[in-house]
Design an enzyme around this catalytic site. Structure first.
Site, PDB file in Angstrom:
ATOM      1  N   MET A  28      -3.662  -6.784  -7.292  1.00  0.00           N
ATOM      2  CA  MET A  28      -3.098  -7.822  -8.135  1.00  0.00           C
ATOM      3  C   MET A  28      -4.139  -8.816  -8.639  1.00  0.00           C
ATOM      4  SD  MET A  28      -0.246  -6.717  -8.578  1.00  0.00           S
ATOM      5  CE  MET A  28       1.423  -6.274  -8.143  1.00  0.00           C
ATOM      6  N   ARG A  29      -5.316  -8.308  -8.972  1.00  0.00           N
ATOM      7  CA  ARG A  29      -6.357  -9.140  -9.579  1.00  0.00           C
ATOM      8  C   ARG A  29      -6.747  -8.501 -10.903  1.00  0.00           C
ATOM      9  NH1 ARG A  29      -8.199 -13.764  -7.848  1.00  0.00           N
ATOM     10  NH2 ARG A  29     -10.340 -13.203  -8.359  1.00  0.00           N
ATOM     11  N   ASN A  47      -5.059   2.692 -13.204  1.00  0.00           N
ATOM     12  CA  ASN A  47      -4.050   1.777 -12.654  1.00  0.00           C
ATOM     13  C   ASN A  47      -2.661   2.395 -12.766  1.00  0.00           C
ATOM     14  OD1 ASN A  47      -3.007  -0.709 -11.635  1.00  0.00           O
ATOM     15  ND2 ASN A  47      -2.436  -1.317 -13.721  1.00  0.00           N
ATOM     16  N   HIS A  79       1.340   1.091 -13.245  1.00  0.00           N
ATOM     17  CA  HIS A  79       2.101  -0.100 -13.603  1.00  0.00           C
ATOM     18  C   HIS A  79       3.589   0.271 -13.682  1.00  0.00           C
ATOM     19  CE1 HIS A  79       2.840  -4.041 -15.247  1.00  0.00           C
ATOM     20  NE2 HIS A  79       3.656  -3.459 -16.103  1.00  0.00           N
ATOM     21  N   GLY A 132       0.779  -1.244   0.000  1.00  0.00           N
ATOM     22  CA  GLY A 132       0.000   0.000   0.000  1.00  0.00           C
ATOM     23  C   GLY A 132       0.802   1.281   0.000  1.00  0.00           C
ATOM     24  N   SER A 133       2.033   1.245  -0.527  1.00  0.00           N
ATOM     25  CA  SER A 133       2.822   2.480  -0.494  1.00  0.00           C
ATOM     26  C   SER A 133       2.269   3.525  -1.470  1.00  0.00           C
ATOM     27  CB  SER A 133       4.305   2.203  -0.757  1.00  0.00           C
ATOM     28  OG  SER A 133       4.513   1.785  -2.079  1.00  0.00           O
ATOM     29  N   ASN A 134       1.711   3.098  -2.581  1.00  0.00           N
ATOM     30  CA  ASN A 134       1.092   4.072  -3.497  1.00  0.00           C
ATOM     31  C   ASN A 134      -0.174   4.671  -2.884  1.00  0.00           C
ATOM     32  OD1 ASN A 134       2.400   4.455  -6.246  1.00  0.00           O
ATOM     33  ND2 ASN A 134       2.583   2.240  -5.938  1.00  0.00           N
TER      34      ASN A 134
HETATM   35  C1  GAR Z   1       3.693  -1.126  -7.258  1.00  0.00           C
HETATM   36  O1  GAR Z   1       5.027  -1.175  -7.712  1.00  0.00           O
HETATM   37  C2  GAR Z   1       2.736  -1.085  -8.419  1.00  0.00           C
HETATM   38  O2  GAR Z   1       3.181  -0.338  -9.506  1.00  0.00           O
HETATM   39  C3  GAR Z   1       2.680  -2.548  -8.783  1.00  0.00           C
HETATM   40  O3  GAR Z   1       2.606  -3.208  -7.536  1.00  0.00           O
HETATM   41  C4  GAR Z   1       3.324  -2.429  -6.570  1.00  0.00           C
HETATM   42  C5  GAR Z   1       2.421  -2.204  -5.394  1.00  0.00           C
HETATM   43  O4  GAR Z   1       3.107  -1.565  -4.360  1.00  0.00           O
HETATM   44  N1  GAR Z   1       1.553  -2.863  -9.607  1.00  0.00           N
HETATM   45  C6  GAR Z   1       1.597  -3.750 -10.582  1.00  0.00           C
HETATM   46  O5  GAR Z   1       2.569  -4.430 -10.839  1.00  0.00           O
HETATM   47  C7  GAR Z   1       0.307  -3.889 -11.388  1.00  0.00           C
HETATM   48  N2  GAR Z   1       0.512  -4.694 -12.552  1.00  0.00           N
HETATM   49  P1  GAR Z   1       2.351  -0.818  -3.200  1.00  0.00           P
HETATM   50  O6  GAR Z   1       1.324  -1.823  -2.646  1.00  0.00           O
HETATM   51  O7  GAR Z   1       3.407  -0.493  -2.192  1.00  0.00           O
HETATM   52  O8  GAR Z   1       1.675   0.386  -3.790  1.00  0.00           O
END
Ligand code: GAR
Length: 207
Positions: free
Chosen positions: A90-91, A112, A114, A13-15
């Protein structure tokens, strides 16, 4: 105009946290109406609670995609929001699920982030795939979600270099810092000016 968001997460969940901080700091005119996870143990849910945000989880284990999505849809009916923001969710979302969130202009109100310069390196392991391919430049993409995986119209991209002495960890850390700035910036642009169709080219929004 202030926008209402429902954020979907699956893990760290850092984003999500970067978005919440941006709102808290008065930089992004938005409210997060719900943080949802398919994993009841996701760290992101704890973080969201610390920000005082309503959270919910519905585990996908033991459910078909359609059963899970039906439950998620029922949950979303209890919340008011303009956009679903995927932040490490991730779904894959089915076309049927997405169809419930179609904007009158054609695209789905689902965004989203990516960690690659799409269309390069779609999928779950973009950092690893780009790094092991040996790219000299990689980047981050924020895009509208369509019926194909990691494919919808691109809202913003920002590149970052792979340095000669990078390990996968330092490469990822550089990219994550870009993610944390780019996602709030894109949402700020949407909050200020809406989604501008002029620059969007994917078929899904042209039909
Ligand atoms: C992030 O790097 C995001 O870009 C990636 O998962 C990570 C989640 O990190 N998403 C994907 O790869 C989607 N295909 P977070 O939970 O710390 O935000």
């Amino acid at each position: 105009m202030s926008i209402q968001l429902a954020i979907f997460v699956s893990g760290r969940g850092s984003n999500m946290e970067a978005i919440l901080k941006s709102i808290q700091d008065g930089e992004l005119d938005a409210s997060v109406e719900l943080v949802f996870s398919n994993d009841p143990h996701a760290k992101a849910l704890e973080t969201a609670k610390q920000f005082g945000i309503k959270t919910a989880s519905i585990a996908n284990t033991g459910l078909t995609r359609s059963e899970h999505e039906n439950k998620v849809r029922e949950l979303l009916e209890t919340v008011s929001f303009d956009y679903i923001v995927l932040a490490g969710y991730m779904r894959i979302l089915s076309a049927k699920f997405l169809s419930h969130f179609r904007d009158p202009r054609g695209f789905f109100r689902v965004i989203n982030i990516h960690p690659s310069l799409l269309p390069a390196f779609p999928g779950k392991c973009a950092y690893e795939d780009a790094f092991s391919y040996g790219v000299k430049v990689s980047g981050i993409t924020v895009h509208l979600v369509d019926e194909q995986v990691d494919h919808g119209a691109i809202l913003a991209q920002q590149s970052f270099p792979r340095l000669a002495d990078d390990t996968l960890e330092t490469f990822k850390a550089r990219g994550l810092a870009v993610e944390h700035a780019l996602y709030p910036a894109v949402l700020r642009e949407i909050s200020n000016n809406g989604i501008k169709l002029d620059n969007l080219t994917r078929e899904s929004i042209e039909t």
